[in-house]
Write a protein that holds these residues in place. Structure first.
Motif, PDB file in Angstrom:
ATOM      1  N   LYS A  40      33.996  53.892  51.263  1.00  0.00           N
ATOM      2  CA  LYS A  40      33.983  52.501  51.718  1.00  0.00           C
ATOM      3  C   LYS A  40      33.163  51.629  50.772  1.00  0.00           C
ATOM      4  N   LYS A  41      32.002  52.122  50.353  1.00  0.00           N
ATOM      5  CA  LYS A  41      31.162  51.349  49.432  1.00  0.00           C
ATOM      6  C   LYS A  41      31.872  51.114  48.107  1.00  0.00           C
ATOM      7  N   GLN A  42      32.510  52.161  47.592  1.00  0.00           N
ATOM      8  CA  GLN A  42      33.220  52.034  46.328  1.00  0.00           C
ATOM      9  C   GLN A  42      34.389  51.057  46.465  1.00  0.00           C
ATOM     10  N   SER A  43      35.118  51.154  47.548  1.00  0.00           N
ATOM     11  CA  SER A  43      36.249  50.271  47.791  1.00  0.00           C
ATOM     12  C   SER A  43      35.796  48.826  47.959  1.00  0.00           C
ATOM     13  N   ALA A  44      34.706  48.622  48.684  1.00  0.00           N
ATOM     14  CA  ALA A  44      34.187  47.268  48.883  1.00  0.00           C
ATOM     15  C   ALA A  44      33.789  46.648  47.545  1.00  0.00           C
ATOM     16  N   LYS A  45      33.182  47.432  46.672  1.00  0.00           N
ATOM     17  CA  LYS A  45      32.787  46.934  45.356  1.00  0.00           C
ATOM     18  C   LYS A  45      34.017  46.545  44.541  1.00  0.00           C
ATOM     19  N   LEU A  46      35.044  47.386  44.556  1.00  0.00           N
ATOM     20  CA  LEU A  46      36.277  47.102  43.834  1.00  0.00           C
ATOM     21  C   LEU A  46      36.943  45.830  44.357  1.00  0.00           C
ATOM     22  N   ARG A  47      37.048  45.718  45.680  1.00  0.00           N
ATOM     23  CA  ARG A  47      37.677  44.537  46.284  1.00  0.00           C
ATOM     24  C   ARG A  47      36.861  43.270  46.030  1.00  0.00           C
ATOM     25  N   LYS A  48      35.548  43.380  46.039  1.00  0.00           N
ATOM     26  CA  LYS A  48      34.694  42.225  45.737  1.00  0.00           C
ATOM     27  C   LYS A  48      34.944  41.750  44.315  1.00  0.00           C
ATOM     28  N   ASN A  49      35.008  42.687  43.383  1.00  0.00           N
ATOM     29  CA  ASN A  49      35.257  42.326  41.990  1.00  0.00           C
ATOM     30  C   ASN A  49      36.619  41.677  41.814  1.00  0.00           C
ATOM     31  N   ILE A  50      37.624  42.189  42.504  1.00  0.00           N
ATOM     32  CA  ILE A  50      38.960  41.593  42.430  1.00  0.00           C
ATOM     33  C   ILE A  50      38.934  40.176  42.985  1.00  0.00           C
ATOM     34  N   PHE A  51      38.247  39.961  44.099  1.00  0.00           N
ATOM     35  CA  PHE A  51      38.170  38.618  44.677  1.00  0.00           C
ATOM     36  C   PHE A  51      37.434  37.659  43.738  1.00  0.00           C
ATOM     37  N   LEU A  52      36.348  38.127  43.114  1.00  0.00           N
ATOM     38  CA  LEU A  52      35.621  37.287  42.166  1.00  0.00           C
ATOM     39  C   LEU A  52      36.484  36.951  40.947  1.00  0.00           C
ATOM     40  N   GLN A  53      37.316  37.890  40.518  1.00  0.00           N
ATOM     41  CA  GLN A  53      38.257  37.605  39.443  1.00  0.00           C
ATOM     42  C   GLN A  53      39.234  36.510  39.877  1.00  0.00           C
ATOM     43  N   GLY A  54      39.669  36.577  41.129  1.00  0.00           N
ATOM     44  CA  GLY A  54      40.558  35.551  41.663  1.00  0.00           C
ATOM     45  C   GLY A  54      39.907  34.181  41.666  1.00  0.00           C
ATOM     46  N   ILE A  55      38.618  34.126  41.993  1.00  0.00           N
ATOM     47  CA  ILE A  55      37.895  32.852  41.941  1.00  0.00           C
ATOM     48  C   ILE A  55      37.881  32.335  40.510  1.00  0.00           C
ATOM     49  N   GLY A  56      37.632  33.213  39.568  1.00  0.00           N
ATOM     50  CA  GLY A  56      37.643  32.808  38.161  1.00  0.00           C
ATOM     51  C   GLY A  56      39.001  32.281  37.730  1.00  0.00           C
ATOM     52  N   ILE A  57      40.062  32.965  38.140  1.00  0.00           N
ATOM     53  CA  ILE A  57      41.415  32.514  37.821  1.00  0.00           C
ATOM     54  C   ILE A  57      41.681  31.152  38.455  1.00  0.00           C
ATOM     55  N   GLY A  58      41.251  30.981  39.700  1.00  0.00           N
ATOM     56  CA  GLY A  58      41.427  29.704  40.383  1.00  0.00           C
ATOM     57  C   GLY A  58      40.712  28.572  39.667  1.00  0.00           C
TER      58      GLY A  58
END
Length: 78
Positions: A47-65
């Motif tokens: 769960k911790k590893q998955s949460a970190k991965l998903r957080k990074n993906i969301f932050l990438q999305g903010i950057g793209i936005g």
């Protein structure tokens, strides 16, 4: 004449959040769900590893936005 009813910065924030959310849904659609895939005692670590991965993906999305809003400036007429 086009009249904007929202503040320009709020408009940009809403656009960035929407783009980030769409990117998150697309990018995470194929990575699975840890708890459905694993029923072992390692679930907390997974769960911790998955949460970190998903957080990074969301932050990438903010950057793209942010980049898309800077390039296309959809609210420049406001």
């Amino acid at each position: 004449m086009i009249e904007c009813k929202i503040g320009i910065y709020l408009g940009y924030l809403m656009a960035i959040y929407t783009i980030s959310s769409m990117y998150y849904l697309i990018a995470t659609s194929c990575i699975g769900t840890p708890f459905k895939d694993s029923l072992t005692e390692k679930q907390i670590a997974i769960k911790k590893q998955s949460a970190k991965l998903r957080k990074n993906i969301f932050l990438q999305g903010i950057g793209i936005g942010i980049v898309l809003c800077l390039v296309f400036r959809p609210f420049r007429k406001c």
